[in-house]
Design a protein around this motif. Structure first.
Motif, mmCIF file in Angstrom:
data_model
loop_
_atom_site.group_PDB
_atom_site.id
_atom_site.type_symbol
_atom_site.label_atom_id
_atom_site.label_comp_id
_atom_site.label_asym_id
_atom_site.label_seq_id
_atom_site.Cartn_x
_atom_site.Cartn_y
_atom_site.Cartn_z
ATOM 1 N N PRO A 27 36.898 33.694 38.901
ATOM 2 C CA PRO A 27 36.861 33.199 37.518
ATOM 3 C C PRO A 27 37.589 31.856 37.434
ATOM 4 C CG PRO A 27 37.477 35.527 37.576
ATOM 5 C CD PRO A 27 37.486 35.040 38.994
ATOM 6 N N LYS A 81 39.699 39.337 43.925
ATOM 7 C CA LYS A 81 38.712 40.401 43.716
ATOM 8 C C LYS A 81 39.249 41.756 44.148
ATOM 9 C CE LYS A 81 33.805 41.393 44.491
ATOM 10 N NZ LYS A 81 32.562 40.922 45.169
ATOM 11 N N GLU A 99 43.447 41.280 35.619
ATOM 12 C CA GLU A 99 42.011 41.468 35.532
ATOM 13 C C GLU A 99 41.455 40.389 34.616
ATOM 14 O OE1 GLU A 99 40.671 45.436 34.551
ATOM 15 O OE2 GLU A 99 42.539 46.290 35.329
ATOM 16 N N VAL A 100 40.239 39.964 34.882
ATOM 17 C CA VAL A 100 39.590 38.967 34.029
ATOM 18 C C VAL A 100 38.317 39.573 33.478
ATOM 19 C CG1 VAL A 100 38.643 36.639 33.862
ATOM 20 C CG2 VAL A 100 40.543 37.099 35.434
ATOM 21 N N GLY A 147 34.982 39.147 31.654
ATOM 22 C CA GLY A 147 33.999 38.130 31.304
ATOM 23 C C GLY A 147 33.316 38.504 30.008
ATOM 24 N N GLU A 195 37.569 35.570 29.732
ATOM 25 C CA GLU A 195 36.925 34.284 30.018
ATOM 26 C C GLU A 195 35.511 34.324 29.452
ATOM 27 O OE1 GLU A 195 37.965 32.260 33.716
ATOM 28 O OE2 GLU A 195 35.819 32.190 34.166
ATOM 29 N N GLU A 216 32.339 36.139 39.372
ATOM 30 C CA GLU A 216 32.379 37.594 39.290
ATOM 31 C C GLU A 216 33.618 38.002 38.500
ATOM 32 O OE1 GLU A 216 32.166 39.282 43.173
ATOM 33 O OE2 GLU A 216 30.269 38.281 43.682
ATOM 34 N N TYR A 217 33.449 38.947 37.592
ATOM 35 C CA TYR A 217 34.537 39.362 36.717
ATOM 36 C C TYR A 217 34.900 40.826 36.955
ATOM 37 C CZ TYR A 217 33.599 35.002 34.220
ATOM 38 O OH TYR A 217 33.426 33.686 33.901
ATOM 39 N N SER A 218 36.086 41.202 36.491
ATOM 40 C CA SER A 218 36.512 42.594 36.595
ATOM 41 C C SER A 218 35.597 43.489 35.770
ATOM 42 C CB SER A 218 37.947 42.754 36.087
ATOM 43 O OG SER A 218 38.807 41.803 36.656
ATOM 44 N N VAL A 250 32.333 42.923 32.522
ATOM 45 C CA VAL A 250 31.551 42.011 31.687
ATOM 46 C C VAL A 250 31.162 42.740 30.401
ATOM 47 C CG1 VAL A 250 29.402 40.703 31.454
ATOM 48 C CG2 VAL A 250 30.664 40.650 33.612
#
Length: 964
Positions: A40, A71, A317-318, A320, A355, A430-432, A434
């Motif tokens: 991210p 990741k 964690e992100v 999305g 994000e 790639e996100y934790s 979405v």
């Protein structure tokens, strides 16, 4: 140029930018290859800072690789982060600077050099939270003059160098051009306003006009009552390196941060790196809307950054957030914000980065993005990040950004893959997790009546308020008996009779917070006011209306677009610049209104375009508070009640008796955009920057010392050397057991930092008031808790002084507790003072989400000075838990599924526990009570750094020892 002293482990990544600037940077994508490409964007910023600051000590190579392996390592490892700069606002900035001054004293006492104590990174302090609304359209004529000066004196004029436009003059009385005065001009009086040294012009002749009496009076009083604090700030800017102070009257911390302080890309000795910031205001997150990584932390963590230490955070964690579709024409940015807030709260993003990506992002303007980013603390995320894209670059160009720097910025961001492009064929990161939000699904709404996350569609407002009257007392209920729900109380005000009922609006504030950076919603409010006035609609005079912009830019475009006099006509006059209604600094309601509310036990309402509406925050007697967009604030003020269905009920009638509905005066999106294009121009941003750089005359003439150590005035009730370092030794002592501790407070769920930390006005019956009275002050001289955050004696007495605090020992909301050795019911401070005299340690029992809400360091400092050694709760807000550790209070947590009730605890027992010699993260401890009960709890330390700080007695002691 040479590489920075840190970052030596990755010198091979340094490259020269492929343009004419010859600037250098760390080409971090080379480090990770495909691993980097799927990170991210927000994590890429963390990674660049780690690479650049890798010194093998505070930032290890292992930390860099952990971030690169985000990741697999997210949520599992702690990583340090060095932000590029720090931002303080005065409410929370003053204790930070007072602590720095006190630390100099402590370092000298231990034999060190006090001159070494100063910020190691750029630190900006904005004096923006000290404004109080002493004067407004209702109070100005008969108000006393507490500022000690001639407040009737007109402000000096400040010409603006702009090209005049040939517009029809509408006859404003303050214009000095050859105007033909119209009816509105004759009746509205002074309307155009601005802070000192900011250009104010008649929008039709573009000639200077004086500041209004309201602004001048509030400014004069602000400088008078806060003179001592301002002198301390000026001493700080002289003595501490890297400290710059933005003086009063300039604007809000997060607004000035966005408009003036933001770099997007930092440049230091021809070395480029991403701008990033942390600071003592939760709304610092606003700058994430322009691609600057930033979030609010407590004063304790901020001081650590100022001293060259990193912020420690669990690799987050992100989430999305994919935005699709586009909003309908009647939805404002605040509707988008509240819609996203509710959705993200339901999903659960606490302690995570968010994000934004997707086709909907490009349809959001920068002001929309910054508004969304500004609200992220309300849905629990650490920050909400919008990567830099073409929309960002266009915004920066329009605001006067240097074109050469803008080109280098674009080249750099693309080189390190921090530039977002919708046509990027490589796909999204790639996100934790979405989540998807369709902007088409968002409808106009408000939020309340007690919490920002409780969203209500405007179409459902009337039925929802009726339901709130019926509900039991709680987050949504007031429990008004059915037979009393239609009660009406008559009041006489300014020679006329009015009727108050449940739902009557008594406070309506367009204030500086989430909307002050958004021209579209502010102009929509102005256009709605214009149409309302032209239709003959008015606001009832007893309603406390106010307009408090976040910066001079807002006043400028409201004035130049011609809508400001219409807002003024409805009572929305500019009262000043800074936090006011949102932090409880509103002017008192009239006696007629107060008596009516009391007589009828009425649930009256406040409506504001801010971000905080917790019960009792605006005013003790206003029980329902709603967050709304600026045009809806104006609409509800005109209606005079929230108990209205705008679709079927009129706002009022025109001169012919015709009903006027909201849809009759609601401005179209096209109207708003046209005005925005014509009047929100780059000159406004340039004017703000010029004004800040020019300085403030009152500030410039203010005298202040320049000694190495601050000359503390022992008689001062504003600035006092705090007692945090009183027992400081060169080496930390072994951890001491907590023996036979009494419970100071037995609290339930969702205790916020507003319940804990002192804020707003100082009540006349409070412990803080008694302290100030004993030092010869009168109630009118008390000022606010925010203004006195530099005095630990006042702040300690104001801790847990919130009237809405529900202590189970008392059984009703009140800032009281029981002193068990004597059985007396006392103010919380008085009980704690007795316990300390008796040598009895204290703990706090609490439920879930203890310490939720804004980041407030005094929510930890206050309990510490009250003698609290530990808090035992079911769960914590992470930032507040970090604060407890940072001040030296142990955060203990019940085992999963357990709480005080399930364990049969009454809170009247005494509690004892011993810490192991080798304390480790998450260790289980045994607590023994005076009744013989033994149960286990978790020591909620997350890493070795937190344990080290706790062993030192907190961060301040740890840092002071490093300098000694």
């Amino acid at each position: 140029m040479d590489a920075p002293s840190a970052g030596y482990a990755f010198e091979y990544l340094i490259e020269t930018l492929n343009d004419s600037s010859h600037k250098k940077f760390f080409n971090v994508p080379r480090l990770g290859g495909t691993k980097y490409d799927v990170l991210p964007y927000s994590i890429r910023v963390l990674l660049e800072a780690a690479v650049r600051n890798c010194d093998g000590f505070l930032m290890k190579k292992e930390d860099v690789m952990n971030i690169l392996d985000w990741k697999t390592k997210q949520s599992n490892v702690e990583v340090p982060f060095f932000p590029a700069r720090v931002l303080l606002q005065d409410f929370t900035g003053i204790p930070a600077m007072v602590d720095f001054a006190a630390m100099r004293e402590a370092v000298k006492t231990l034999g060190g050099d006090p001159k070494k104590v100063h910020p190691a990174c750029p630190t900006d302090l904005t004096v923006d939270h000290s404004l109080q609304i002493d004067f407004n359209k209702c109070a100005i004529q008969n108000a006393p003059n507490p500022g000690g000066g001639d407040l009737q004196k007109a402000g000096k004029l400040s010409p603006l160098r702009v090209q005049p436009k040939k517009l029809l003059c509408r006859g404003q009385t303050t214009c000095r051009g050859s105007c033909d005065s119209g009816e509105l001009g004759r009746n509205s009086g002074k309307f155009s306003s601005q802070i000192e040294n900011t250009p104010i012009l008649c929008p039709f002749h573009l000639q200077p006009v004086p500041e209004p009496e309201t602004v001048l009076k509030n400014q004069e009083v602000e400088f008078g009552r806060n003179r001592e604090r301002l002198q301390f700030f000026k001493w700080s800017s002289r003595v501490f390196k890297n400290v710059a102070v933005i003086p009063p009257g300039t604007g809000m911390a997060h607004q000035v941060n966005l408009e003036y302080l933001s770099r997007v890309v930092f440049e230091e000795k021809d070395f480029l790196f991403p701008d990033s910031v942390v600071g003592t205001d939760s709304h610092i997150t606003m700058v994430n809307g322009v691609g600057i990584l930033g979030w609010g932390v407590g004063g304790i963590e901020t001081e650590a950054v100022m001293l060259g230490l990193p912020v420690s955070l669990t690799l987050p964690e992100v989430v999305g957030c994919e935005l699709t579709g586009s909003s309908n024409p009647f939805v404002t940015s605040i509707d988008v914000v509240l819609g996203i807030t509710k959705h993200l709260r339901q999903v659960g993003v606490a302690g995570k980065f968010v994000e934004f990506f997707g086709s909907g992002v490009s349809q959001l303007s920068i002001v929309d993005r910054t508004t969304i980013a500004n609200m992220c603390p309300e849905y629990g995320a650490i920050l909400s990040f919008f990567p830099v894209d073409n929309v960002t670059l266009k915004h920066l160009e329009h605001t006067g950004f240097d074109k050469a720097k803008l080109k280098s910025m674009e080249t750099y961001l693309k080189a390190v893959k921090l530039f977002r492009n919708d046509q990027n064929n490589s796909g999204e990161p790639e996100y934790s997790q979405v989540i998807q939000i369709n902007l088409n699904s968002i409808v106009p709404s408000v939020s309340g009546p007690k919490r920002p996350q409780d969203r209500v569609a405007v179409t459902d407002m009337k039925s929802d308020f009726q339901a709130c009257l019926n509900e039991k007392v709680g987050f949504k209920g007031f429990q008004i008996a059915a037979e009393k729900q239609n009660d009406v109380v008559s009041i006489h005000y300014e020679g006329s009779e009015y009727k108050l009922a449940h739902g009557s609006v008594v406070i309506a504030a367009v204030i500086s917070c989430t909307n002050n950076c958004n021209p579209s919603v502010m102009l929509a409010a102005g256009l709605l006011a214009k149409k309302a006035v032209e239709a003959g609609l008015r606001v009832k005079p007893y309603i406390r209306t106010s307009l408090s912009p976040g910066s001079g830019m807002v006043t400028h475009y409201l004035s130049s677009s011609g809508v400001l006099p219409y807002l003024s006509k409805l009572g929305f006059e500019i009262v000043g610049y800074g936090c006011s209604t949102c932090v409880g600094n509103t002017a008192p309601l009239s006696e007629a209104v107060l008596n009516a509310v009391k007589q009828g036990d009425l649930v009256t309402c406040g409506v504001l375009s801010g971000s905080k509406n917790f019960e009792g925050r605006l005013c003790d007697c206003v029980r329902a508070n709603y967050l709304a967009s600026p045009p809806l604030v104006v609409a509800y003020a005109i209606a005079g009640t929230v108990n209205i269905d705008f679709q079927t009920e009129p706002l009022g009638t025109d001169s012919t008796g015709k009903n006027i509905y909201l849809h009759d005066i609601w401005p179209s999106r096209e109207e708003v955009h046209q005005i925005e294009e014509e009047h929100v121009v780059l000159s406004m941003f340039k004017a703000l920057k010029e004004k800040i750089e020019m300085g403030n005359k009152r500030w410039s003439s203010l005298e202040a010392p320049d000694s190495v150590l601050f000359p503390w005035d022992l008689k001062s009730t504003y600035i006092r050397c705090p007692s945090f370092f009183d027992k400081l030794t060169k080496e930390p002592v072994a951890l001491q057991p907590i023996e036979n501790a009494h419970v100071l407070l037995y609290l339930g769920d969702s205790v916020t930092t507003d319940h804990i930390s002192p804020a707003g006005s100082i009540a006349r019956s409070s412990a803080a008031a008694k302290y100030l009275t004993n030092r010869g002050l009168t109630p009118r001289e008390f000022n606010s808790y925010g203004a006195r955050r530099g005095n630990d004696a006042v702040m300690t007495r104001g801790t847990f002084a919130n009237i809405k605090l529900f202590n189970k020992f008392i059984g009703k909301p009140a800032p009281k507790t029981v002193h068990f050795p004597s059985g007396q019911t006392l103010d919380v401070f008085e009980a704690a003072e007795l316990y300390q005299k008796e040598g009895i340690p204290l703990i706090i029992l609490a439920g879930k989400k203890y310490g939720s809400g804004n980041s407030r360091d005094w929510a930890a400092k206050g309990p510490y000075l009250l003698g609290v050694k530990a808090v035992l709760a079911e769960s914590y807000e992470k930032i507040h838990k970090d604060h407890l550790i940072g001040i030296g209070i142990a955060p203990l947590q019940f085992l999963p599924g357990e709480n005080a009730d399930s364990l049969g605890l009454s809170g009247r027992e005494t509690f004892s526990l011993t810490f192991p010699e080798e304390l480790s993260p998450g260790v289980t401890l045994n607590i023994k009570t005076s009744t013989g009960k033994v149960f286990s709890v978790i020591a909620s330390f997350e890493n070795d750094v937190e344990i080290t700080l706790y062993k030192h007695g907190g961060l301040l002691n740890f840092v002071a020892r490093k300098f000694s």
